[in-house]
Scaffold this motif. Sequence first.
Motif, PDB file in Angstrom:
ATOM      1  N   ILE A   1       0.847  -1.397  -0.175  1.00 49.48           N
ATOM      2  CA  ILE A   1      -0.006  -0.252   0.522  1.00 49.48           C
ATOM      3  C   ILE A   1       0.580   1.306  -0.352  1.00 49.48           C
ATOM      4  CG2 ILE A   1      -1.585   1.127   1.372  1.00 49.48           C
ATOM      5  CD1 ILE A   1      -2.909  -1.397   1.935  1.00 49.48           C
ATOM      6  N   ALA A   2       2.346   1.531   0.742  1.00 51.68           N
ATOM      7  CA  ALA A   2       2.789   2.381   0.933  1.00 51.68           C
ATOM      8  C   ALA A   2       3.717   3.058  -0.361  1.00 51.68           C
ATOM      9  CB  ALA A   2       4.090   1.862   1.979  1.00 51.68           C
ATOM     10  N   ASP A   3       4.058   1.257  -1.081  1.00 58.71           N
ATOM     11  CA  ASP A   3       4.524   1.689  -2.128  1.00 58.71           C
ATOM     12  C   ASP A   3       3.487   2.215  -3.277  1.00 58.71           C
ATOM     13  OD1 ASP A   3       6.966   1.148  -4.072  1.00 58.71           O
ATOM     14  OD2 ASP A   3       5.723  -0.460  -4.936  1.00 58.71           O
ATOM     15  N   ARG A   4       2.334   1.246  -3.705  1.00 60.16           N
ATOM     16  CA  ARG A   4       1.226   2.160  -4.283  1.00 60.16           C
ATOM     17  C   ARG A   4       0.983   3.906  -4.268  1.00 60.16           C
ATOM     18  NH1 ARG A   4      -1.776  -1.863  -7.215  1.00 60.16           N
ATOM     19  NH2 ARG A   4      -0.319  -3.356  -7.863  1.00 60.16           N
ATOM     20  N   LEU A   5       0.817   3.923  -3.316  1.00 59.53           N
ATOM     21  CA  LEU A   5       0.781   5.209  -3.122  1.00 59.53           C
ATOM     22  C   LEU A   5       2.197   6.383  -2.783  1.00 59.53           C
ATOM     23  CD1 LEU A   5      -2.104   4.407  -0.403  1.00 59.53           C
ATOM     24  CD2 LEU A   5      -2.758   5.430  -3.089  1.00 59.53           C
ATOM     25  N   ASP A   6       2.964   5.971  -2.559  1.00 57.38           N
ATOM     26  CA  ASP A   6       4.564   6.573  -2.011  1.00 57.38           C
ATOM     27  C   ASP A   6       3.836   7.185  -0.800  1.00 57.38           C
ATOM     28  OD1 ASP A   6       6.965   7.897  -3.057  1.00 57.38           O
ATOM     29  OD2 ASP A   6       6.186   9.749  -3.480  1.00 57.38           O
ATOM     30  N   LEU A   7       3.421   6.411  -0.151  1.00 53.68           N
ATOM     31  CA  LEU A   7       4.185   6.907   1.490  1.00 53.68           C
ATOM     32  C   LEU A   7       5.395   6.020   2.325  1.00 53.68           C
ATOM     33  CD1 LEU A   7       0.332   6.798   2.168  1.00 53.68           C
ATOM     34  CD2 LEU A   7       1.698   9.081   2.133  1.00 53.68           C
ATOM     35  N   GLU A   8       5.342   6.323   3.585  1.00 54.18           N
ATOM     36  CA  GLU A   8       6.660   5.575   4.323  1.00 54.18           C
ATOM     37  C   GLU A   8       5.701   4.460   4.834  1.00 54.18           C
ATOM     38  OE1 GLU A   8       9.202   6.126   4.863  1.00 54.18           O
ATOM     39  OE2 GLU A   8       9.534   8.171   3.615  1.00 54.18           O
ATOM     40  N   THR A   9       6.153   3.547   5.045  1.00 55.87           N
ATOM     41  CA  THR A   9       5.226   1.871   5.652  1.00 55.87           C
ATOM     42  C   THR A   9       4.318   2.299   6.938  1.00 55.87           C
ATOM     43  OG1 THR A   9       7.215   0.385   3.791  1.00 55.87           O
ATOM     44  CG2 THR A   9       5.505  -0.439   5.516  1.00 55.87           C
ATOM     45  N   ASP A  10       5.941   2.981   8.080  1.00 56.46           N
ATOM     46  CA  ASP A  10       5.425   2.876   8.991  1.00 56.46           C
ATOM     47  C   ASP A  10       4.300   4.007   9.083  1.00 56.46           C
ATOM     48  OD1 ASP A  10       7.629   1.659  10.001  1.00 56.46           O
ATOM     49  OD2 ASP A  10       8.598   2.948  10.538  1.00 56.46           O
ATOM     50  N   THR A  11       4.075   5.035   7.834  1.00 53.80           N
ATOM     51  CA  THR A  11       3.113   5.601   8.207  1.00 53.80           C
ATOM     52  C   THR A  11       1.628   5.106   8.073  1.00 53.80           C
ATOM     53  OG1 THR A  11       4.281   7.494   8.156  1.00 53.80           O
ATOM     54  CG2 THR A  11       2.171   7.451   7.073  1.00 53.80           C
ATOM     55  N   VAL A  12       2.034   4.208   7.051  1.00 50.02           N
ATOM     56  CA  VAL A  12       0.243   3.439   6.613  1.00 50.02           C
ATOM     57  C   VAL A  12       0.168   2.271   7.303  1.00 50.02           C
ATOM     58  CG1 VAL A  12      -0.264   1.418   5.020  1.00 50.02           C
ATOM     59  CG2 VAL A  12       1.197   3.232   4.135  1.00 50.02           C
ATOM     60  N   SER A  13       1.498   2.047   8.428  1.00 49.38           N
ATOM     61  CA  SER A  13       0.768   1.257   9.183  1.00 49.38           C
ATOM     62  C   SER A  13       0.191   1.758  10.500  1.00 49.38           C
ATOM     63  CB  SER A  13       1.910   0.534   9.409  1.00 49.38           C
ATOM     64  OG  SER A  13       2.926  -0.574   8.940  1.00 49.38           O
ATOM     65  N   ALA A  14       0.567   2.765  10.985  1.00 46.71           N
ATOM     66  CA  ALA A  14      -0.041   3.177  11.674  1.00 46.71           C
ATOM     67  C   ALA A  14      -1.366   3.394  11.482  1.00 46.71           C
ATOM     68  CB  ALA A  14       0.374   4.745  12.483  1.00 46.71           C
ATOM     69  N   ILE A  15      -1.653   4.190  10.501  1.00 43.69           N
ATOM     70  CA  ILE A  15      -3.097   4.694   9.677  1.00 43.69           C
ATOM     71  C   ILE A  15      -3.604   3.277  10.087  1.00 43.69           C
ATOM     72  CG2 ILE A  15      -4.125   5.458   7.700  1.00 43.69           C
ATOM     73  CD1 ILE A  15      -2.180   7.156   7.398  1.00 43.69           C
ATOM     74  N   LEU A  16      -3.456   1.980   9.237  1.00 40.96           N
ATOM     75  CA  LEU A  16      -3.797   1.227   9.228  1.00 40.96           C
ATOM     76  C   LEU A  16      -4.806   0.603  10.365  1.00 40.96           C
ATOM     77  CD1 LEU A  16      -1.823  -0.726   6.667  1.00 40.96           C
ATOM     78  CD2 LEU A  16      -4.417  -0.406   6.356  1.00 40.96           C
ATOM     79  N   SER A  17      -3.790   0.485  11.772  1.00 43.13           N
ATOM     80  CA  SER A  17      -3.938  -0.042  12.932  1.00 43.13           C
ATOM     81  C   SER A  17      -5.108   1.069  13.653  1.00 43.13           C
ATOM     82  CB  SER A  17      -2.769   0.668  14.063  1.00 43.13           C
ATOM     83  OG  SER A  17      -2.179  -0.485  14.093  1.00 43.13           O
ATOM     84  N   ARG A  18      -4.998   2.485  12.552  1.00 39.96           N
ATOM     85  CA  ARG A  18      -6.356   3.070  13.833  1.00 39.96           C
ATOM     86  C   ARG A  18      -7.178   3.045  13.065  1.00 39.96           C
ATOM     87  NH1 ARG A  18      -2.245   7.097  13.216  1.00 39.96           N
ATOM     88  NH2 ARG A  18      -2.979   8.057  11.413  1.00 39.96           N
ATOM     89  N   LEU A  19      -7.008   2.484  11.189  1.00 41.97           N
ATOM     90  CA  LEU A  19      -8.789   2.448  11.577  1.00 41.97           C
ATOM     91  C   LEU A  19      -9.238   1.169  11.536  1.00 41.97           C
ATOM     92  CD1 LEU A  19      -7.453   3.369   7.797  1.00 41.97           C
ATOM     93  CD2 LEU A  19      -9.154   4.876   8.650  1.00 41.97           C
ATOM     94  N   LYS A  20      -8.456  -0.076  12.278  1.00 40.63           N
ATOM     95  CA  LYS A  20      -8.435  -1.095  12.786  1.00 40.63           C
ATOM     96  C   LYS A  20      -9.842  -1.018  13.735  1.00 40.63           C
ATOM     97  CE  LYS A  20      -7.617  -6.218  13.931  1.00 40.63           C
ATOM     98  NZ  LYS A  20      -6.191  -6.035  14.695  1.00 40.63           N
ATOM     99  N   GLU A  21      -9.592  -0.019  14.429  1.00 39.62           N
ATOM    100  CA  GLU A  21      -9.636   0.283  15.923  1.00 39.62           C
ATOM    101  C   GLU A  21     -11.340   0.864  15.635  1.00 39.62           C
ATOM    102  OE1 GLU A  21      -7.546   2.385  17.774  1.00 39.62           O
ATOM    103  OE2 GLU A  21      -5.781   1.311  18.736  1.00 39.62           O
ATOM    104  N   ARG A  22     -10.921   1.779  14.194  1.00 40.65           N
ATOM    105  CA  ARG A  22     -12.268   2.308  14.411  1.00 40.65           C
ATOM    106  C   ARG A  22     -13.197   0.855  13.282  1.00 40.65           C
ATOM    107  NH1 ARG A  22      -9.410   7.458  11.801  1.00 40.65           N
ATOM    108  NH2 ARG A  22      -8.831   7.955  14.434  1.00 40.65           N
ATOM    109  N   GLY A  23     -13.167   0.150  12.674  1.00 37.63           N
ATOM    110  CA  GLY A  23     -14.027  -1.197  12.232  1.00 37.63           C
ATOM    111  C   GLY A  23     -14.268  -0.807  10.413  1.00 37.63           C
TER     112      GLY A  23
END
Length: 119
Positions: A45-67
């Motif tokens: 996902i990070a590669d496709r969106l040109d983002l840092e992997t750590d940033t994507v992982s942190a955002i995904l974790s927050r999104l998971k908490e929100r279902g």
Amino acid sequence: MSSGTIDIDEFENADDDAFEERNDTERIVSFLDENNDRAWKAAMIADRLDLETDTVSAILSRLKERGLVRHKRPYWAITDDENRLRSAYQLHQYHEGADEQYGAERLEELQTDEMETVQ
């Protein structure tokens, strides 16, 4: 990141607000929603969106908490609860509209003497 140019057909066929900047969370949710037939590793996902992997992982974790996303290590996918996703999007739109109308909240301006200092 964008190269600064797009195909003229893409330009002509786009909605007026199609090219407004989206934040990283919006970009990730949109990517997963547009590619809802697959589950993705955070690094991809990070590669496709040109983002840092750590940033994507942190955002995904927050999104998971929100279902809003599902997770089976190491893969991530958008929620299959369309009502939840739609509600989250509507709430997001409401907050953006309020920010535009009234200005974004600045927590440090709302702080009282009884509150801890905001860093």
